[in-house]
Design a protein around this motif. Structure first.
Motif, PDB file in Angstrom:
ATOM      1  N   ALA A 272       6.857  29.831  -6.997  1.00 10.54           N
ATOM      2  CA  ALA A 272       6.185  30.895  -7.742  1.00 10.54           C
ATOM      3  C   ALA A 272       4.718  30.562  -7.976  1.00 10.54           C
ATOM      4  N   SER A 273       4.434  29.285  -8.215  1.00 13.22           N
ATOM      5  CA  SER A 273       3.051  28.846  -8.401  1.00 13.22           C
ATOM      6  C   SER A 273       2.230  29.112  -7.147  1.00 13.22           C
ATOM      7  N   LEU A 274       2.789  28.778  -5.985  1.00 10.24           N
ATOM      8  CA  LEU A 274       2.098  29.034  -4.723  1.00 10.24           C
ATOM      9  C   LEU A 274       1.976  30.533  -4.463  1.00 10.24           C
ATOM     10  N   PHE A 275       3.037  31.277  -4.771  1.00 11.07           N
ATOM     11  CA  PHE A 275       3.041  32.727  -4.566  1.00 11.07           C
ATOM     12  C   PHE A 275       1.918  33.396  -5.349  1.00 11.07           C
ATOM     13  N   LEU A 276       1.737  32.981  -6.608  1.00 10.50           N
ATOM     14  CA  LEU A 276       0.685  33.565  -7.441  1.00 10.50           C
ATOM     15  C   LEU A 276      -0.701  33.139  -6.988  1.00 10.50           C
ATOM     16  N   LYS A 277      -0.799  31.925  -6.473  1.00 11.39           N
ATOM     17  CA  LYS A 277      -2.091  31.386  -6.060  1.00 11.39           C
ATOM     18  C   LYS A 277      -2.516  31.952  -4.706  1.00 11.39           C
ATOM     19  N   ASN A 278      -1.574  32.050  -3.755  1.00  7.41           N
ATOM     20  CA  ASN A 278      -1.899  32.520  -2.413  1.00  7.41           C
ATOM     21  C   ASN A 278      -0.634  33.094  -1.785  1.00  7.41           C
ATOM     22  N   SER A 279      -0.451  34.390  -1.914  1.00 11.71           N
ATOM     23  CA  SER A 279       0.770  35.039  -1.416  1.00 11.71           C
ATOM     24  C   SER A 279       0.892  34.949   0.099  1.00 11.71           C
ATOM     25  N   THR A 280      -0.257  34.877   0.783  1.00 13.77           N
ATOM     26  CA  THR A 280      -0.224  34.741   2.245  1.00 13.77           C
ATOM     27  C   THR A 280       0.360  33.393   2.641  1.00 13.77           C
ATOM     28  N   ALA A 281      -0.093  32.345   1.966  1.00 15.25           N
ATOM     29  CA  ALA A 281       0.427  31.008   2.246  1.00 15.25           C
ATOM     30  C   ALA A 281       1.923  30.945   1.946  1.00 15.25           C
ATOM     31  N   PHE A 282       2.328  31.581   0.848  1.00  9.93           N
ATOM     32  CA  PHE A 282       3.747  31.587   0.494  1.00  9.93           C
ATOM     33  C   PHE A 282       4.567  32.305   1.558  1.00  9.93           C
ATOM     34  N   SER A 283       4.062  33.434   2.030  1.00 12.50           N
ATOM     35  CA  SER A 283       4.773  34.200   3.056  1.00 12.50           C
ATOM     36  C   SER A 283       4.960  33.378   4.327  1.00 12.50           C
ATOM     37  N   ILE A 284       3.911  32.669   4.712  1.00 12.04           N
ATOM     38  CA  ILE A 284       4.001  31.830   5.918  1.00 12.04           C
ATOM     39  C   ILE A 284       4.985  30.681   5.694  1.00 12.04           C
ATOM     40  N   LEU A 285       4.952  30.111   4.487  1.00  6.20           N
ATOM     41  CA  LEU A 285       5.889  29.031   4.167  1.00  6.20           C
ATOM     42  C   LEU A 285       7.325  29.509   4.294  1.00  6.20           C
ATOM     43  N   GLN A 286       7.611  30.711   3.824  1.00  5.49           N
ATOM     44  CA  GLN A 286       8.961  31.259   3.915  1.00  5.49           C
ATOM     45  C   GLN A 286       9.398  31.406   5.370  1.00  5.49           C
ATOM     46  N   LYS A 287       8.466  31.874   6.222  1.00  3.94           N
ATOM     47  CA  LYS A 287       8.779  32.012   7.646  1.00  3.94           C
ATOM     48  C   LYS A 287       9.051  30.646   8.273  1.00  3.94           C
ATOM     49  N   GLU A 288       8.243  29.658   7.868  1.00  4.11           N
ATOM     50  CA  GLU A 288       8.436  28.305   8.385  1.00  4.11           C
ATOM     51  C   GLU A 288       9.805  27.766   7.980  1.00  4.11           C
ATOM     52  N   ARG A 289      10.210  28.054   6.782  1.00  9.81           N
ATOM     53  CA  ARG A 289      11.509  27.591   6.310  1.00  9.81           C
ATOM     54  C   ARG A 289      12.652  28.203   7.115  1.00  9.81           C
ATOM     55  N   LYS A 290      12.521  29.498   7.415  1.00 13.37           N
ATOM     56  CA  LYS A 290      13.554  30.152   8.214  1.00 13.37           C
ATOM     57  C   LYS A 290      13.621  29.556   9.615  1.00 13.37           C
ATOM     58  N   GLN A 291      12.446  29.286  10.193  1.00 18.31           N
ATOM     59  CA  GLN A 291      12.413  28.660  11.514  1.00 18.31           C
ATOM     60  C   GLN A 291      13.026  27.267  11.470  1.00 18.31           C
ATOM     61  N   LEU A 292      12.771  26.545  10.364  1.00 18.48           N
ATOM     62  CA  LEU A 292      13.324  25.212  10.197  1.00 18.48           C
ATOM     63  C   LEU A 292      14.848  25.264  10.128  1.00 18.48           C
ATOM     64  N   GLU A 293      15.368  26.236   9.401  1.00  9.50           N
ATOM     65  CA  GLU A 293      16.817  26.387   9.295  1.00  9.50           C
ATOM     66  C   GLU A 293      17.444  26.658  10.653  1.00  9.50           C
ATOM     67  N   LEU A 294      16.776  27.521  11.440  1.00  8.74           N
ATOM     68  CA  LEU A 294      17.282  27.817  12.788  1.00  8.74           C
ATOM     69  C   LEU A 294      17.227  26.586  13.671  1.00  8.74           C
ATOM     70  N   ALA A 295      16.119  25.841  13.564  1.00  6.99           N
ATOM     71  CA  ALA A 295      15.968  24.631  14.378  1.00  6.99           C
ATOM     72  C   ALA A 295      17.006  23.579  13.997  1.00  6.99           C
ATOM     73  N   LYS A 296      17.278  23.451  12.704  1.00  3.85           N
ATOM     74  CA  LYS A 296      18.288  22.493  12.258  1.00  3.85           C
ATOM     75  C   LYS A 296      19.661  22.876  12.783  1.00  3.85           C
ATOM     76  N   ALA A 297      19.925  24.190  12.802  1.00  2.00           N
ATOM     77  CA  ALA A 297      21.213  24.672  13.295  1.00  2.00           C
ATOM     78  C   ALA A 297      21.389  24.339  14.778  1.00  2.00           C
ATOM     79  N   ARG A 298      20.260  24.258  15.496  1.00  2.00           N
ATOM     80  CA  ARG A 298      20.328  23.931  16.917  1.00  2.00           C
ATOM     81  C   ARG A 298      20.386  22.427  17.163  1.00  2.00           C
ATOM     82  N   GLY A 299      20.199  21.640  16.098  1.00  2.00           N
ATOM     83  CA  GLY A 299      20.369  20.203  16.274  1.00  2.00           C
ATOM     84  C   GLY A 299      19.150  19.348  16.037  1.00  2.00           C
ATOM     85  N   GLY A 300      18.113  19.903  15.423  1.00  2.00           N
ATOM     86  CA  GLY A 300      16.997  19.010  15.128  1.00  2.00           C
ATOM     87  C   GLY A 300      15.716  19.713  14.773  1.00  2.00           C
ATOM     88  N   ALA A 301      15.042  19.182  13.748  1.00  2.00           N
ATOM     89  CA  ALA A 301      13.721  19.681  13.359  1.00  2.00           C
ATOM     90  C   ALA A 301      13.170  18.757  12.292  1.00  2.00           C
TER      91      ALA A 301
END
Length: 398
Positions: A272-301
């Motif tokens: 929430a602190s990051l979201f209030l400070k820079n919503s663009t950065a937060f949005s990108i972080l969320q996308k990165e997290r989703k990509q990380l979850e997918l990569a982990k599901a495939r066996g590594g990240a």
């Protein structure tokens, strides 16, 4: 529509001040926590929502917002005749998505309601984190979310069945108290740490006697969220001196694995602190997290954000990951307005010194005297806010 005794007592105080009657419906008699879309649809098709709305001028949902899901879903029905005509108030006290499993559909419902807000739907929050968290997760907010804190009232009847703390030692005023850890047995407990350090603290059960009992002790130790923020308000309103770890120390305790329950909330507050400070950065972080979850599901990240993203938003991520603690103003335990009524300790050594402080020297902030005076103003502000809300309902019905 609520199963939390504290919320019921608070609403009794609110509505009795306006000489309004209300009935309590415990949602747990109908459905489990985190109502799903399928369960909400079943309640609508069974005719329950229609009967509830026909019998009610105002329906207030408190404690867990998912209990309102069937009511909210009815407001989106393509046929206006099938929509609930009652005034609906959603009081957010415990994160809007508590125990929801089908989050995608749930958030979509909120997005539709926020985009075209029904005139009979109103939003209240009892602490400042609720609206920010909802905005962060849904991506939008309703036109107005009123911040109306709990009244801090105590119903003496609630504590008649209370089992009091470990009072085998005479002179409770010489001791600090803490509530018994209620976390799952397999998770770390802060009480175990205090026992390991041989700290002479009185441990109280869940039904501990309320602020009347706490006032018998020198002070009350709270590691958020061992008890809810409503208890925090209640204690200030009744003059109970409260001791909290500093934000820095709270994070240290969580990182060391000594207080498991707070970890997910600290992560959310950091987000929430990051979201209030820079919503663009937060949005990108969320996308990165989703990509990380997918990569982990495939066996590594690698469990970290990308170098490219880090350098693009380095100022934000530097403060996000170091000791800036912007999130404290979202958490009422640490907001500046409540600082005069709490005592902070930055280590277990600090806490030990407080334990050894003589009762007559302990409450140098005079919380027992100033807390009730201060919170009387908070209470009146909340009552005025609820009255304004009901006035708005009356005007919208004309």
């Amino acid at each position: 529509m609520n199963g939390h005794r504290g919320c019921n007592e608070n609403m009794h105080g609110v509505l009795s001040s306006m000489r309004l009657n209300f009935k309590v419906l415990d949602p747990r008699r109908l459905i489990r926590y985190g109502m799903s879309r399928m369960e909400a649809t079943k309640l609508i098709k069974a005719g329950f929502i229609q009967k509830l709305c026909d019998a009610s001028d105002v329906i207030i949902i408190a404690d867990t917002a998912p209990d309102a899901r069937a009511l909210l879903l009815s407001l989106l029905d393509k046929n206006p005749k099938k929509r609930c005509k009652s005034n609906i108030v959603v009081e957010l006290t415990n994160r809007y998505d508590w125990m929801v499993r089908d989050r995608k559909y749930y958030n979509s419902m909120f997005s539709q309601l926020f985009a075209n807000p029904p005139k009979n739907l109103f939003w209240v929050a009892n602490n400042p984190f609720e609206a920010v968290f909802m905005n962060m997760e849904v991506g939008s907010l309703p036109p107005k979310v009123r911040l109306l804190r709990a009244l801090g009232n105590v119903n003496a009847q609630s504590f008649q069945d209370s089992k009091l703390g470990n009072d085998t030692t005479a002179g409770k005023e010489d001791f600090l108290s803490i509530i018994q850890d209620l976390e799952d047995t397999g998770k770390p407990k802060i009480g175990d740490v205090l026992s390991y350090l041989c700290m002479p603290v009185a441990t109280l059960p869940k039904k501990y006697g309320g602020p009347t009992e706490l006032l018998r002790y020198k002070g009350f130790i709270e590691f958020p969220y061992q008890v809810s923020v409503m208890k925090f308000y209640e204690n200030i309103a009744n003059g109970v001196p409260q001791l909290l770890p500093t934000p820095r120390f709270l994070k240290q305790i969580a990182a060391a694995g000594h207080h498991d329950y707070i970890v997910k909330w600290l992560d959310s507050l950091d987000d929430a602190s990051l979201f209030l400070k820079n919503s663009t950065a937060f949005s990108i972080l969320q996308k990165e997290r989703k990509q990380l979850e997918l990569a982990k599901a495939r066996g590594g990240a690698k469990n970290r954000i990308s170098e490219k993203m880090y350098h693009a938003f380095k100022p934000e991520f530097s403060s996000f990951s170091d000791a800036s603690f912007d999130w404290v103003e979202l958490m009422d335990f640490y907001r500046a307005e409540f600082a005069p009524f709490v005592y902070l300790f930055d280590s277990f050594e600090d806490l030990g010194r407080m334990i050894n402080t003589a009762p007559e020297s302990f409450d140098y902030k005079r919380v027992r005297e100033t807390g009730p005076v201060f919170y009387a103003k908070i209470r009146q502000k909340s009552l005025d806010g609820w009255k304004a809300l009901f006035d708005e309902m009356a005007n919208s019905a004309k």
